[in-house]
Design an enzyme around this catalytic site. Structure first.
Site, PDB file in Angstrom:
ATOM      1  N   SER A 118       0.834  -1.196   0.000  1.00 46.43           N
ATOM      2  CA  SER A 118       0.000   0.000   0.000  1.00 46.43           C
ATOM      3  C   SER A 118       0.871   1.250   0.000  1.00 46.43           C
ATOM      4  O   SER A 118       1.818   1.376   0.785  1.00 46.43           O
ATOM      5  CB  SER A 118      -0.916   0.012   1.228  1.00 46.43           C
ATOM      6  N   ASP A 121      -8.573   3.189  -6.945  1.00 44.16           N
ATOM      7  CA  ASP A 121      -9.860   3.614  -6.386  1.00 44.16           C
ATOM      8  C   ASP A 121     -10.912   3.897  -7.458  1.00 44.16           C
ATOM      9  O   ASP A 121     -12.086   4.101  -7.130  1.00 44.16           O
ATOM     10  CB  ASP A 121      -9.680   4.854  -5.508  1.00 44.16           C
TER      11      ASP A 121
END
Length: 410
Positions: free
Chosen positions: A144, A288
């Site tokens: 991440s 996203d």
């Protein structure tokens, strides 16, 4: 709670004030704290994630609950590790399932002392804050970006700074570039050559700053523009030259029939009617946006193949599985290797029913917002747990009512 979605095809012009970017807001909050700034951040996000971050930074407590705010958990873990004292940070049940070992190991390698209170590798954490020593550190590039950004932001404040080498493929690169650009705004220069980012020891300088509006939130309006050709949508607060990687949504939706025009009056979306026959895209830099594009492509009957989705499994939910499950309820049969790809070849299953189609949101704000525009085509659509949208876009339901989609509480 559930929302039954009523819809009308609306035409004409609408103007939307988009929320502030929570990605930028949360970084600015941490940099503001690290610079001991006396200034308030302008246009700060009112999302749940930013409220959680702000609550911790303004608290006199030693125990913090950030709920479902993943960004806050990662950034604050790094921040608290260098603040002398003993701290406990925890979150929601889902947060306790989201791994944080890579970041904890890195901080402990720099001289931090962080312990797991429950399950090894996951929050909640007990942090014994102390002076950290920098130097050389190595991390996989495919973790991440929030782990890496957390380390970069505290890097100038630790002894000897940080020389961070990222091994293998680097994912979500625009988020790292955003972090370094905001650090530069606060007076800290960095150097990124090849796979190595060097941040020297130094001092942040306080600055008056303003957060941009959110390109991720804009993606749902691109979806609405693609599905409702009669609307012209004017989005307020976006920057054409943006720190946000998700600003690439404008290029993606060119293939789905949406044109973007920038002016001093706003960012105007209009439908050209020109669509690609198949959409292929690598989301390595904009994960996203995958949910928005998957739902839009299905509703426009455009087959697609998406790659670069490896971080979707550790988001608010396993977003790959969630998309497969919920789009099947609408009659679309998707395929995936359940590692980093998702595709739809046009396969459909029977979904003819007069019963409500309940879309589960899995406590994931982006599931609710990506699926709501499907109400243009499905008159019996229900969104379960609709207020998950407060994580990033608290006014979403009020705003899309302007486009003809009304959420009625059930």
């Amino acid at each position: 709670m559930q929302y039954t979605l009523a819809h009308t095809i609306t035409s004409g012009n609408i103007k939307v004030q988009l929320p502030s970017s929570k990605s930028i807001s949360n970084r600015l909050l941490l940099l503001n704290a690290l610079s001991y700034s006396p200034y308030e951040i302008k246009n700060l996000s009112d999302s749940d994630d930013t409220k959680a971050m702000l609550g911790v930074l303004n608290s006199n407590s030693t125990t913090f609950d950030v709920g479902a705010a993943g960004t806050s958990m990662r950034f604050l873990t790094a921040f608290l590790s260098k603040i002398v004292g003993e701290w406990v940070i925890t979150g929601s049940s889902r947060m306790k399932e989201r791994p944080i070992k890579t970041l904890v190991d890195a901080l402990n390698q720099l001289g931090g002392k962080i312990e797991y209170i429950e399950k090894e590798g996951y929050p909640p954490l007990r942090i014994f804050g102390s002076n950290l020593e920098g130097g050389d550190l190595e991390l996989p590039g495919n973790v991440s970006s929030q782990y890496i950004s957390a380390l970069l932001m505290i890097a100038p404040t630790i002894e000897n700074g940080l020389r961070l080498t990222l091994t293998g493929e680097i994912i979500s690169k625009p988020y790292l570039e955003m972090t370094l650009a905001l650090m530069k705004d606060f007076g800290v220069e960095s150097h990124w050559k090849g796979n190595t980012i060097t941040v020297p020891e130094g001092n942040y300088q306080p600055k008056v700053v303003t957060a941009e509006s959110d390109w991720s939130a804009a993606s749902y309006w691109y979806e609405i523009a693609a599905l409702n050709p009669e609307l012209n949508i004017n989005l307020q607060g976006l920057k054409k030259i943006s720190l946000q990687g998700d600003s690439n949504v404008q290029k993606m939706f060119e293939h789905l029939g949406v044109k973007t025009k920038f002016s001093q009056k706003g960012t105007v979306l209009s439908n050209t009617g020109s669509k690609t026959r198949k959409f292929k895209y690598n989301f390595i830099n904009e994960p996203d946006l995958a949910q928005t594009l998957a739902v839009t492509c299905c509703l426009l009957n455009i087959p697609f193949h998406f790659t670069g989705l490896q971080t979707l499994k550790i988001k608010e939910t396993d977003r790959i599985s969630a998309l497969i499950n919920e789009l099947k309820k609408l009659g679309f049969v998707l395929n995936s290797n359940h590692v980093d790809d998702l595709s739809w070849e046009g396969d459909k299953c029977d979904h003819s029913t007069t019963e409500p189609i309940v879309i589960d949101t899995y406590k994931d704000h982006r599931m609710a917002m990506a699926f709501a525009p499907a109400a243009f085509q499905f008159s019996n659509l229900v969104i379960d747990d609709p207020m998950v949208i407060t994580k990033s876009y608290p006014n979403y339901w009020q705003d899309i009512a302007m486009a003809g989609i009304q959420g009625l509480e059930k």
